[in-house]
Design a protein around this motif. Structure first.
Motif, mmCIF file in Angstrom:
data_model
loop_
_atom_site.group_PDB
_atom_site.id
_atom_site.type_symbol
_atom_site.label_atom_id
_atom_site.label_comp_id
_atom_site.label_asym_id
_atom_site.label_seq_id
_atom_site.Cartn_x
_atom_site.Cartn_y
_atom_site.Cartn_z
ATOM 1 N N THR A 105 -10.872 -6.801 -2.591
ATOM 2 C CA THR A 105 -10.256 -5.843 -3.845
ATOM 3 C C THR A 105 -10.210 -4.485 -3.677
ATOM 4 O OG1 THR A 105 -12.738 -5.789 -4.699
ATOM 5 C CG2 THR A 105 -11.448 -7.746 -5.133
ATOM 6 N N SER A 106 -10.613 -3.965 -2.489
ATOM 7 C CA SER A 106 -10.442 -2.421 -2.451
ATOM 8 C C SER A 106 -8.907 -1.903 -2.188
ATOM 9 C CB SER A 106 -10.918 -1.797 -1.361
ATOM 10 O OG SER A 106 -10.527 -0.475 -0.633
ATOM 11 N N ALA A 107 -8.623 -0.822 -2.908
ATOM 12 C CA ALA A 107 -7.131 -0.328 -2.802
ATOM 13 C C ALA A 107 -7.096 -0.082 -1.149
ATOM 14 C CB ALA A 107 -7.095 0.893 -3.543
ATOM 15 N N HIS A 108 -7.990 0.027 -0.629
ATOM 16 C CA HIS A 108 -7.681 0.102 1.244
ATOM 17 C C HIS A 108 -7.439 -1.034 1.772
ATOM 18 C CE1 HIS A 108 -9.236 4.380 0.365
ATOM 19 N NE2 HIS A 108 -10.536 3.680 0.119
ATOM 20 N N ALA A 109 -7.499 -1.954 0.982
ATOM 21 C CA ALA A 109 -7.030 -3.463 1.600
ATOM 22 C C ALA A 109 -5.457 -3.441 1.120
ATOM 23 C CB ALA A 109 -7.744 -4.485 0.851
ATOM 24 N N VAL A 110 -4.911 -2.654 0.545
ATOM 25 C CA VAL A 110 -3.497 -2.623 0.163
ATOM 26 C C VAL A 110 -2.578 -1.873 1.091
ATOM 27 C CG1 VAL A 110 -1.846 -2.765 -1.409
ATOM 28 C CG2 VAL A 110 -4.299 -3.340 -2.289
ATOM 29 N N THR A 111 -1.864 -2.309 2.164
ATOM 30 C CA THR A 111 -1.013 -1.599 2.776
ATOM 31 C C THR A 111 0.349 -1.673 2.006
ATOM 32 O OG1 THR A 111 -0.239 -3.497 4.150
ATOM 33 C CG2 THR A 111 -1.994 -1.930 5.111
ATOM 34 N N VAL A 112 1.301 -0.884 2.322
ATOM 35 C CA VAL A 112 2.365 -0.821 1.157
ATOM 36 C C VAL A 112 3.439 -2.058 1.901
ATOM 37 C CG1 VAL A 112 4.688 0.223 1.127
ATOM 38 C CG2 VAL A 112 2.732 1.669 1.725
ATOM 39 N N PRO A 113 3.350 -2.700 0.770
ATOM 40 C CA PRO A 113 4.029 -4.222 0.855
ATOM 41 C C PRO A 113 5.186 -4.342 1.624
ATOM 42 C CG PRO A 113 3.183 -4.036 -1.414
ATOM 43 C CD PRO A 113 3.178 -2.545 -0.581
ATOM 44 N N GLY A 114 5.379 -5.234 2.609
ATOM 45 C CA GLY A 114 6.756 -4.980 3.405
ATOM 46 C C GLY A 114 7.621 -6.493 2.970
ATOM 47 N N ALA A 115 7.157 -7.177 2.258
ATOM 48 C CA ALA A 115 8.060 -8.367 1.948
ATOM 49 C C ALA A 115 9.487 -8.053 1.432
ATOM 50 C CB ALA A 115 7.530 -9.358 0.926
ATOM 51 N N ILE A 116 9.445 -7.208 0.432
ATOM 52 C CA ILE A 116 10.754 -6.688 -0.140
ATOM 53 C C ILE A 116 11.849 -6.187 0.770
ATOM 54 C CG2 ILE A 116 12.097 -5.440 -1.905
ATOM 55 C CD1 ILE A 116 10.845 -8.294 -2.785
ATOM 56 N N SER A 117 11.262 -5.297 1.473
ATOM 57 C CA SER A 117 11.829 -4.554 2.666
ATOM 58 C C SER A 117 12.384 -5.637 3.659
ATOM 59 C CB SER A 117 11.061 -3.541 3.446
ATOM 60 O OG SER A 117 11.731 -3.065 4.534
ATOM 61 N N ALA A 118 11.802 -6.654 4.022
ATOM 62 C CA ALA A 118 11.804 -7.550 4.826
ATOM 63 C C ALA A 118 13.343 -8.509 4.238
ATOM 64 C CB ALA A 118 11.127 -8.382 5.223
ATOM 65 N N TRP A 119 12.985 -8.869 3.058
ATOM 66 C CA TRP A 119 14.057 -9.807 2.278
ATOM 67 C C TRP A 119 15.037 -9.306 2.348
ATOM 68 C CZ3 TRP A 119 11.569 -11.964 -2.949
ATOM 69 C CH2 TRP A 119 10.403 -12.450 -2.406
ATOM 70 N N THR A 120 15.366 -7.915 1.993
ATOM 71 C CA THR A 120 16.703 -7.242 1.980
ATOM 72 C C THR A 120 17.219 -6.787 3.126
ATOM 73 O OG1 THR A 120 15.449 -5.118 1.203
ATOM 74 C CG2 THR A 120 16.030 -6.276 -0.449
#
Length: 528
Positions: A105-120
Motif C-alpha cells: 500500500t506504499s506510494a513507493h509500490a506505484v510506478t508510473v502506470p504503463g497500460a494506457i501508454s501501451a494501449w494507445t
C-alpha cells in the motif's frame, strides 16, 4: 472428445474470428467489435477496457500491460507497457526514510502506470477503430453499473480488509462497509469520465493535465516521489522489444523478454523437453518433473531477472543448450530437490485475453494491477486505482531488481504465442502471479505432449512448487498426493484456484478457430 456425461465445457469453435477473456462482458464487448469489422487489436483493447471496469480487483488503467502481436504472415511483435519508478527513487533514498521493504500500500509500490501508454501505442500502430468506439462498453458499464460475477465477488471479499484502510477505496468498493456480493450492481462514474477523456485525447489525457495532476498529488500525499515530469515521460514509455523464444516439441514458443518472467517459462520447457511426458507417465511423475523444473528456473529468475538494462547475464545464456543441460542434470526423477530460494513477493491479480480476427491477425494481451486492487490506493476524482508493481523492487544495492531512477521492476505478467514453421498457431496465456511461467509450461505440455484439446488442458488439475511447498488443487487425487509426499514434496492444498487461462488455436487447414477459457474464472471464449 470430452465425456459429455461429466460436468465441463467444450472448446469454442468458429470459422471467422474469436476472442477469449476471463469475464463474459469483456468477451461480449470483444466479439461485437470483431463482428463490426474491427481487428484483433481493436477487440483486445475494447475487451481489456471493459475488464478494467467490471474486474476492478484484477486490472485497471492504473496498471501495466504486455502484448505479443502476430500480424498475419509476419513476425511476432512484443510491446512492453510496464511503468518506471520515479526519477528520484533509489535504494539510498528509501533507506534514508527507514524503508527496507516496499509495502503493497506504499506510494513507493506505484510506478508510473504503463497500460494506457501501451494501449494507445498499439492502437495507433495497429488498430482500425476509434478509441471512443472501443471504450464505449467500458464507459457505459462504469457510468450505468455492471453486475458482480461470482469469481469477482470471491476476490472482492478477500481484499476487503485492505480496501477498508484507504478512505477513498472504502467509499467506492465497500458501500455500507461491506464488499459487493455476486449479483449486486456497481458503478464507477469517475472512472467513466477518465475513460471518456482518454478516448477523446489519447494518452495525454492520462499522463498530462488534470488526471496526472490529481494522481501525482495523491501519491505525494502518500509520501511518494512522483512528479508531473515522471508522468509526462510515461506517455511514451511503452515500446517495442524483441520477443524471445525457444522450441518445444517442434513448436516455437514466443515470450516477452525481461523485465518479464517469460524467460522462466522457456527455461522450464527447455528442461522438460528432455523427458517423455506422454500419458504413460503417472500424474505424480508428471507433477514431480514439472515441480523440479519450475524450482530450477524460478531460482534463476529471482536472482537474475529485473530491468533489462541491469541484467547480469543475457537471456541467451539462460536459454542456451549448456544451461539447459546443466539444469536438467540436477533434476532427479525420484526425489524432490531442495526448494529454490524465493525472494520475490507473491501476487496473483491480472487479466489475460487473446483474440484472432478474420484476417488471421492474433494478439496475446495481459494487463495487471499486481495485487488484488493493486495498492488499494484510489484517486477519487479520476476513479483510478493505482497498481502495486513496485512492491517487487528490492531495496538492496546491486540487485538486478533493486529500485532505482526510472527502473522497471521484474514482472510476472507474460503473454505467449505459439508458432510452427513461421506460422502463428496459438495466442495463449495463464494469469496468476508467480504461477504464470509454470502455468505456460503445464498448459503447453497438456496440449503438445498429451494431445489434449485446449479446454481439457485448461481444465486439468494444477500444481505449483512455490516457497518450499507443492500447492495442489483439490482435484489432484489423494493417492497422487501421497505418492508426491513420499518423493519428498511438502504437499499443501491450494487455498484458491491456481491461475486462469485463455487460448485460441488457429487451424488454417480446416479454416477453424478453437478456443478455451478457464472455468476458474467467469469468462468464456466466443467466435463467429
Amino acid at each position: 472428445m470430452r465425456d459429455l456425461f461429466r460436468a465441463g465445457r467444450s472448446e469454442a469453435m468458429a470459422p471467422n474470428a474469436m476472442i477469449a477473456t476471463s469475464h463474459p462482458l469483456a468477451t461480449a464487448t470483444g466479439i461485437a467489435v470483431l463482428r463490426e469489422g474491427g481487428n484483433a487489436v481493436d477487440a483486445a483493447i475494447a475487451a481489456v477496457a471493459t475488464q478494467c471496469v467490471v474486474e476492478p480487483q484484477m486490472t485497471g488503467i492504473g496498471g501495466d500491460c504486455f502484448v505479443l502481436y502476430a500480424p498475419a504472415g509476419r513476425d511476432v511483435i512484443a510491446l512492453n507497457g510496464s511503468g518506471r519508478a520515479p526519477a528520484a527513487a533509489s535504494v539510498s533514498t528509501l533507506k534514508e526514510r527507514g524503508i527496507d521493504e516496499i509495502a503493497q500500500t506504499s506510494a513507493h509500490a506505484v510506478t508510473v502506470p504503463g497500460a494506457i501508454s501501451a494501449w494507445t501505442r498499439l492502437h495507433a500502430d495497429h488498430g482500425s477503430m476509434p478509441l471512443d468506439r472501443l471504450f464505449r462498453d467500458a464507459i457505459a458499464y462504469a457510468e450505468g453499473g455492471y453486475p458482480i460475477t461470482a469469481r469477482v465477488a470471491f476476490d472482492w471479499e478477500r481484499a476487503a480488509a485492505l480496501l477498508a484502510d484507504d478512505e477513498h477505496a472504502r467509499g467506492l468498493f465497500l458501500p455500507g462497509g461491506k464488499p459487493i456480493r455476486a449479483g449486486d450492481r456497481h458503478a464507477q462514474p469517475a472512472l467513466a469520465r477518465t475513460l471518456r477523456a482518454i478516448a477523446r485525447d489519447g494518452a495525454a489525457a492520462f499522463y498530462r493535465g488534470a488526471v496526472a495532476e490529481a494522481l501525482v498529488a495523491r501519491l505525494k500525499a502518500l509520501g511518494g516521489l512522483h512528479t508531473l515530469d515522471d508522468f509526462a515521460d510515461g506517455e511514451t514509455a511503452a515500446g517495442y522489444v524483441t520477443p524471445i523464444s525457444s522450441n518445444y516439441r517442434g513448436y516455437d514458443v514466443f515470450e516477452c523478454p525481461p523485465n518479464g518472467q517469460g524467460v522462466a517459462a522457456l527455461m522450464i520447457l527447455n528442461v522438460l523437453g528432455g523427458f517423455d511426458l506422454a500419458d504413460r507417465l503417472t500424474l505424480a511423475e508428471r507433477i514431480h518433473l514439472h515441480a523440479e523444473a519450475t524450482k530450477l528456473a524460478y531460482h534463476h529468475r529471482d536472482v537474475l531477472i529485473g530491468d533489462p538494462e541491469h541484467l547480469p547475464h543475457p537471456v541467451e545464456t539462460l536459454l542456451s543448450a549448456d544451461t539447459t543441460a546443466t539444469l536438467r542434470a540436477r533434476l532427479s526423477r525420484e526425489i524432490a530437490g531442495r526448494p529454490a530460494l524465493w525472494h520475490e513477493p507473491e501476487h496473483a491479480d491480472t487479466v489475460y485475453l487473446c483474440a484472432v480476427d478474420r484476417d488471421g491477425n492474433a494478439v496475446s494481451f495481459i494487463n495487471s494491477l499486481f495485487h488484488s486492487f493493486g495498492s488499494t490506493r484510489l484517486e477519487p476524482a479520476t476513479g483510478v486505482v493505482l497498481h502495486s508493481r513496485g512492491f517487487s523492487f528490492r531495496v538492496i544495492e546491486g540487485h538486478p531488481n533493486a529500485i532505482g531512477p526510472r527502473k522497471r521492476p521484474m514482472h510476472t505478467i507474460i503473454p505467449a504465442m505459439l508458432r510452427k514453421d513461421g506460422r502463428t498457431i496459438m495466442p495463449f496465456g495463464v494469469m496468476g502471479g508467480h504461477y504464470q511461467a509454470a502455468g505456460h509450461a503445464a498448459f503447453l505440455s497438456g496440449v503438445l505432449d498429451r494431445g489434449m484439446d485446449l479446454q481439457e488442458a485448461i481444465d486439468a488439475p494444477r500444481s505449483f512448487a512455490f516457497d518450499g511447498v507443492l500447492d495442489v488443487e483439490p482435484t489432484v487425487d489423494e493417492a497422487t498426493r501421497e505418492r508426491l509426499a513420499a518423493m519428498g514434496h511438502k504437499i499443501q492444498l491450494a487455498a484458491s484456484p491456481l491461475g486462469g487461462a485463455q487460448a485460441i488455436w488457429i487451424d488454417a487447414e480446416r479454416g477453424l478457430l478453437r478456443g478455451g477459457s478457464d472455468p476458474r474464472k467467469d469468462g468464456m471464449a466466443l467466435g463467429f
